[in-house]
Design a protein around this motif. Structure first.
Motif, PDB file in Angstrom:
ATOM      1  N   ARG A  84       0.826  -1.199   0.000  1.00  0.00           N
ATOM      2  CA  ARG A  84       0.000   0.000   0.000  1.00  0.00           C
ATOM      3  C   ARG A  84       0.865   1.256   0.000  1.00  0.00           C
ATOM      4  NH1 ARG A  84      -5.038  -0.302   2.374  1.00  0.00           N
ATOM      5  NH2 ARG A  84      -5.123   1.959   2.036  1.00  0.00           N
ATOM      6  N   LYS A  85       1.972   1.203   0.701  1.00  0.00           N
ATOM      7  CA  LYS A  85       2.885   2.348   0.714  1.00  0.00           C
ATOM      8  C   LYS A  85       3.445   2.614  -0.685  1.00  0.00           C
ATOM      9  CE  LYS A  85       7.303   3.988   2.499  1.00  0.00           C
ATOM     10  NZ  LYS A  85       7.864   4.166   1.150  1.00  0.00           N
ATOM     11  N   GLU A  86       3.837   1.553  -1.376  1.00  0.00           N
ATOM     12  CA  GLU A  86       4.378   1.707  -2.723  1.00  0.00           C
ATOM     13  C   GLU A  86       3.337   2.288  -3.672  1.00  0.00           C
ATOM     14  OE1 GLU A  86       7.494   1.362  -3.879  1.00  0.00           O
ATOM     15  OE2 GLU A  86       7.988   1.162  -1.747  1.00  0.00           O
ATOM     16  N   GLN A  87       2.081   1.975  -3.429  1.00  0.00           N
ATOM     17  CA  GLN A  87       1.005   2.498  -4.272  1.00  0.00           C
ATOM     18  C   GLN A  87       0.650   3.935  -3.934  1.00  0.00           C
ATOM     19  OE1 GLN A  87      -2.118  -0.307  -3.545  1.00  0.00           O
ATOM     20  NE2 GLN A  87      -1.038  -2.012  -4.541  1.00  0.00           N
ATOM     21  N   GLY A  88       1.282   4.470  -2.889  1.00  0.00           N
ATOM     22  CA  GLY A  88       1.025   5.848  -2.497  1.00  0.00           C
ATOM     23  C   GLY A  88      -0.195   6.021  -1.632  1.00  0.00           C
ATOM     24  N   ASP A  89      -0.766   4.907  -1.137  1.00  0.00           N
ATOM     25  CA  ASP A  89      -1.986   4.994  -0.335  1.00  0.00           C
ATOM     26  C   ASP A  89      -1.716   5.244   1.138  1.00  0.00           C
ATOM     27  OD1 ASP A  89      -3.464   2.320  -2.272  1.00  0.00           O
ATOM     28  OD2 ASP A  89      -3.519   4.488  -2.575  1.00  0.00           O
ATOM     29  N   ALA A  98       9.764  -6.881   2.263  1.00  0.00           N
ATOM     30  CA  ALA A  98       8.944  -5.998   3.091  1.00  0.00           C
ATOM     31  C   ALA A  98       9.665  -5.643   4.385  1.00  0.00           C
ATOM     32  CB  ALA A  98       7.601  -6.654   3.386  1.00  0.00           C
ATOM     33  N   LEU A  99      10.285  -6.654   5.035  1.00  0.00           N
ATOM     34  CA  LEU A  99      11.006  -6.394   6.286  1.00  0.00           C
ATOM     35  C   LEU A  99      12.216  -5.491   6.039  1.00  0.00           C
ATOM     36  CD1 LEU A  99      10.827  -9.917   7.958  1.00  0.00           C
ATOM     37  CD2 LEU A  99       9.749  -7.814   8.769  1.00  0.00           C
ATOM     38  N   SER A 100      12.919  -5.743   4.929  1.00  0.00           N
ATOM     39  CA  SER A 100      14.097  -4.928   4.616  1.00  0.00           C
ATOM     40  C   SER A 100      13.710  -3.470   4.390  1.00  0.00           C
ATOM     41  CB  SER A 100      14.792  -5.495   3.375  1.00  0.00           C
ATOM     42  OG  SER A 100      15.884  -4.678   3.002  1.00  0.00           O
ATOM     43  N   GLU A 101      12.633  -3.260   3.648  1.00  0.00           N
ATOM     44  CA  GLU A 101      12.187  -1.891   3.392  1.00  0.00           C
ATOM     45  C   GLU A 101      11.674  -1.238   4.668  1.00  0.00           C
ATOM     46  OE1 GLU A 101       9.325  -1.996   0.263  1.00  0.00           O
ATOM     47  OE2 GLU A 101      10.692  -2.929  -1.165  1.00  0.00           O
ATOM     48  N   ALA A 102      10.953  -1.984   5.486  1.00  0.00           N
ATOM     49  CA  ALA A 102      10.452  -1.421   6.744  1.00  0.00           C
ATOM     50  C   ALA A 102      11.611  -1.059   7.665  1.00  0.00           C
ATOM     51  CB  ALA A 102       9.516  -2.415   7.427  1.00  0.00           C
ATOM     52  N   GLU A 160       4.516  10.528   0.513  1.00  0.00           N
ATOM     53  CA  GLU A 160       5.653   9.627   0.345  1.00  0.00           C
ATOM     54  C   GLU A 160       6.931  10.202   0.944  1.00  0.00           C
ATOM     55  OE1 GLU A 160       6.036   7.888  -3.552  1.00  0.00           O
ATOM     56  OE2 GLU A 160       3.962   8.411  -4.054  1.00  0.00           O
ATOM     57  N   PHE A 161       6.825  11.364   1.585  1.00  0.00           N
ATOM     58  CA  PHE A 161       7.990  12.029   2.156  1.00  0.00           C
ATOM     59  C   PHE A 161       7.803  12.201   3.663  1.00  0.00           C
ATOM     60  CE2 PHE A 161       7.740  13.081  -2.273  1.00  0.00           C
ATOM     61  CZ  PHE A 161       9.058  13.076  -2.709  1.00  0.00           C
ATOM     62  N   GLN A 162       8.932  12.315   4.379  1.00  0.00           N
ATOM     63  CA  GLN A 162       8.873  12.527   5.819  1.00  0.00           C
ATOM     64  C   GLN A 162       8.316  13.906   6.164  1.00  0.00           C
ATOM     65  OE1 GLN A 162      13.171  10.984   6.070  1.00  0.00           O
ATOM     66  NE2 GLN A 162      12.427  10.852   8.164  1.00  0.00           N
ATOM     67  N   GLY A 163       8.557  14.852   5.321  1.00  0.00           N
ATOM     68  CA  GLY A 163       8.054  16.198   5.531  1.00  0.00           C
ATOM     69  C   GLY A 163       7.879  16.905   4.204  1.00  0.00           C
TER      70      GLY A 163
END
Length: 640
Positions: free
Chosen positions: A3-8, A54-58, A177-180
């Protein structure tokens, strides 16, 4: 993670009593678990591969780290009770809490997530027509999949074309998709107010680091603070309507100011600002006017929404679209102003627009003109009033004759989207041309004789026939569709001492005596002129002379005084029998004598002229001497 990769979704991992490195690169219990999964499902299992990824990216995301048993530096347990101890993990930063203080840990997470939820989308436009396809194009340029680099991307184009609207749309599409993230609107306007740049720096920091306030005491300190606080954060920053390099230097000096994966988007009317700041040309996106279909859709939404009972002929709609030429600002302003009005009001509005532009539209477009240096303003006004659509090389000759810095001037006008070069001609949007013409009319609304430029039929004839010209007039260009006989007296130009450009086409003067011209004149074109003009005593500044298709038998008496003359056109002059002595014009580059059927001879000076590069003797060559074999110059000879 999908979901994160999809921008949701935005994802913030909580590393509860586990080191992020154990997750990012499976170690200890995670390594053992993965080995068991591979034993159960097979080493090539797609499911296990996805779990690993998924774990590596997290594990590579910034999140919160809660340790077990008081790990950390001395005194960390006490500090964790009131707030986190920041602990660096590679390029990531994890607020680090000590076991036993879970309530404070949870409170901190809630506060951070609440802050993120305060990041809301921007209001883009009432009717964002044609935006989605452009956002997709920008996504490609932003290359959000690349997480190890920092990109600066530039959106440029003319005023009112929709740069800000597009910037807001791309902000909404990707900011989670950004921290700030920060959107700094109207940088040009806001930076010019007292302490304006300091306020912009404070706003940028507060928006990116939500929930925190900053006090900046100087621009230099603000720049340092931005670098210090953001160099390890993945941020999205949009700087809208930048018009000066110092604004970028203060807010986004270079890519090293920001963490990996950051994207800095700059909108501007001036392409050169992007170039000078080091923005890669592949990362520049020109925002162009809407195509016909999108323009019609946008206009209809503004003009007819909720007023469908009012019927307007397609012809009137087409006239408005032709006037706007795809400029979103014009389509919105005109659509809103015509909404709910009948056909007579539409017709009257179009009549008014043909004489003077809409103020709201004009004020936006004029910002680009106001930022030009004086010489560039002169070039722009000459093109707007006289030369739109003309051959670019011809325009350069004329403007160069006026001692303008034409090459750099045209480049600046192109970079600021005020003109464009198309197939060897110089073009500009009709509304920009209208804006330029209106600037000249504003010099004196009631008296054309006090304006710098004249090009309208009635204005030119009123001034010339009444001998009411003044020192204000710098240029006159009148091009009639067919020959018209007018009386222009000998003193029509006497009071125009600053006249530098005079072009009269298809104007047949019924006065056969000499016309007196000012010595400041640089370019003179009057085909079918009734007689050879005369100049005052003293140095002459004429560079270009066109007396084609006239009955002159010889050249000007003061020909030897024209030491700056470069271009002479005496073509189609049947009474001309003698070529002028070119030694009197040492700078002459082009001489056109084509069609002079009764020319008896070529003056011997033509063979020794050092700068002559084009000599056209077509038709008359067979009657001239000396022969071409005596030629010692390097000119191009045009002959049958």
């Amino acid at each position: 993670m999908e979901r994160k990769e999809q921008g949701d979704l935005m994802v913030f991992p909580v590393f509860y009593k586990v080191d992020p490195r154990e997750v990012r690169t499976p170690r200890k219990g995670y390594l053992e678990a993965m080995a068991k999964h591979e034993g159960k499902f097979g080493k090539d299992s797609e499911g296990v591969r996805r779990w690993k990824n998924a774990l590596s990216e997290a594990g590579s995301l910034s999140g919160w780290h809660f340790t077990d048993g008081g790990r950390g530096d001395g005194g960390s347990a006490m500090r964790a009770a009131v707030g986190p101890v920041v602990k660096a993990e590679g390029s990531m930063f994890f607020p680090h809490f000590v076991s036993g203080y879970e309530a404070g840990f949870i409170q901190h997470i809630v506060g951070e997530i609440s802050t993120q939820l305060d990041r809301v989308p921007l209001d883009v436009a009432k009717y964002p027509v044609g935006i989605d396809s452009r956002v997709q194009q920008l996504r490609t340029i932003l290359n959000l999949q690349s997480k190890d680099d920092v990109l600066m991307v530039g959106l440029w184009g003319q005023g009112g074309v929709g740069k800000t609207t597009l910037a807001k749309a791309i902000y909404n599409a990707v900011f989670r998709e950004f921290q700030g993230s920060s959107f700094s609107e109207r940088v040009r306007e806001n930076s010019k107010s007292p302490n304006g740049m300091v306020a912009l720096q404070e706003k940028l920091l507060s928006e990116v680091l939500l929930g925190k306030t900053f006090t900046v005491y100087s621009v230099a300190r603000g720049s340092c603070l931005i670098q210090d606080r953001l160099h390890n954060k993945k941020v999205l920053i949009i700087l809208d309507d930048v018009d000066d390099a110092w604004q970028l230097d203060a807010l986004a000096g270079n890519c090293q100011w920001f963490g990996n994966g950051s994207r800095i988007i700059i909108t501007t009317r001036d392409k050169h600002i992007l170039v000078s700041h080091g923005v890669n040309r592949d990362h520049m996106y020109e925002v162009e006017a809407l195509d016909n279909s999108a323009a019609l859709e946008l206009f209809r939404k503004h003009a007819f929404q909720g007023n469908q009972e009012i019927e307007i002929s397609n012809n009137l709609v087409d006239r408005v679209l032709h006037y706007a030429k795809g400029l979103p600002l014009a389509l919105e302003v005109l659509g809103s102003s015509l909404r709910g009005r009948g056909e007579n009001e539409w017709k009257n509005t179009l009549q008014k627009l043909s004489k003077s532009p809409d103020k709201k539209i004009n004020d936006v477009l004029k910002v680009s003109y106001d930022g030009l240096e004086n010489y560039a303003k002169e070039i722009f006004l000459d093109i707007a009033c006289f030369f739109k659509g003309r051959d670019a090389e011809y325009i350069k000759k004329v403007l160069d004759s006026c001692d303008f810095h034409t090459i750099i001037g045209l480049s600046i006008l192109i970079e600021r989207s005020l003109i464009r070069e198309e197939q060897g001609t110089l073009q500009m949007h009709d509304l920009i041309q209208s804006m330029g013409m209106d600037i000249v009319k504003e010099e004196c609304r009631d008296d054309p004789g006090k304006r710098s430029r004249l090009w309208l039929y009635d204005d030119v004839l009123d001034v010339l026939l009444g001998d009411v010209g003044t020192d204000s007039i710098k240029a006159i260009v009148l091009k009639l569709p067919k020959p018209e006989v007018k009386y222009i007296g000998p003193n029509a130009f006497t009071n125009m001492r600053k006249l530098r450009l005079l072009i009269l086409q298809n104007v047949v003067n019924s006065f056969s005596g000499p016309i007196h011209l000012p010595n400041e004149l640089r370019w003179f074109e009057w085909p079918q002129c009734a007689s050879i003009p005369e100049f005052r005593d003293g140095p002459k500044k004429l560079v270009g002379l066109d007396l084609s298709n006239t009955n002159i038998a010889g050249v000007l008496k003061q020909f030897k005084c024209f030491v700056k003359l470069k271009f002479v056109n005496l073509s189609m002059c049947p009474s001309l029998v003698c070529m002028p002595d070119l030694s009197c014009t040492p700078t002459l580059e082009e001489l056109d004598l084509s069609g002079c059927e009764n020319l008896e001879r070529a003056h011997e000076s033509v063979a020794y002229h050092g700068k002559l590069r084009k000599l056209d003797l077509e038709i008359s060559w067979q009657n001239t001497s000396p022969s071409c074999s005596t030629w010692k110059g390097d000119a191009k000879v045009v002959a049958p």
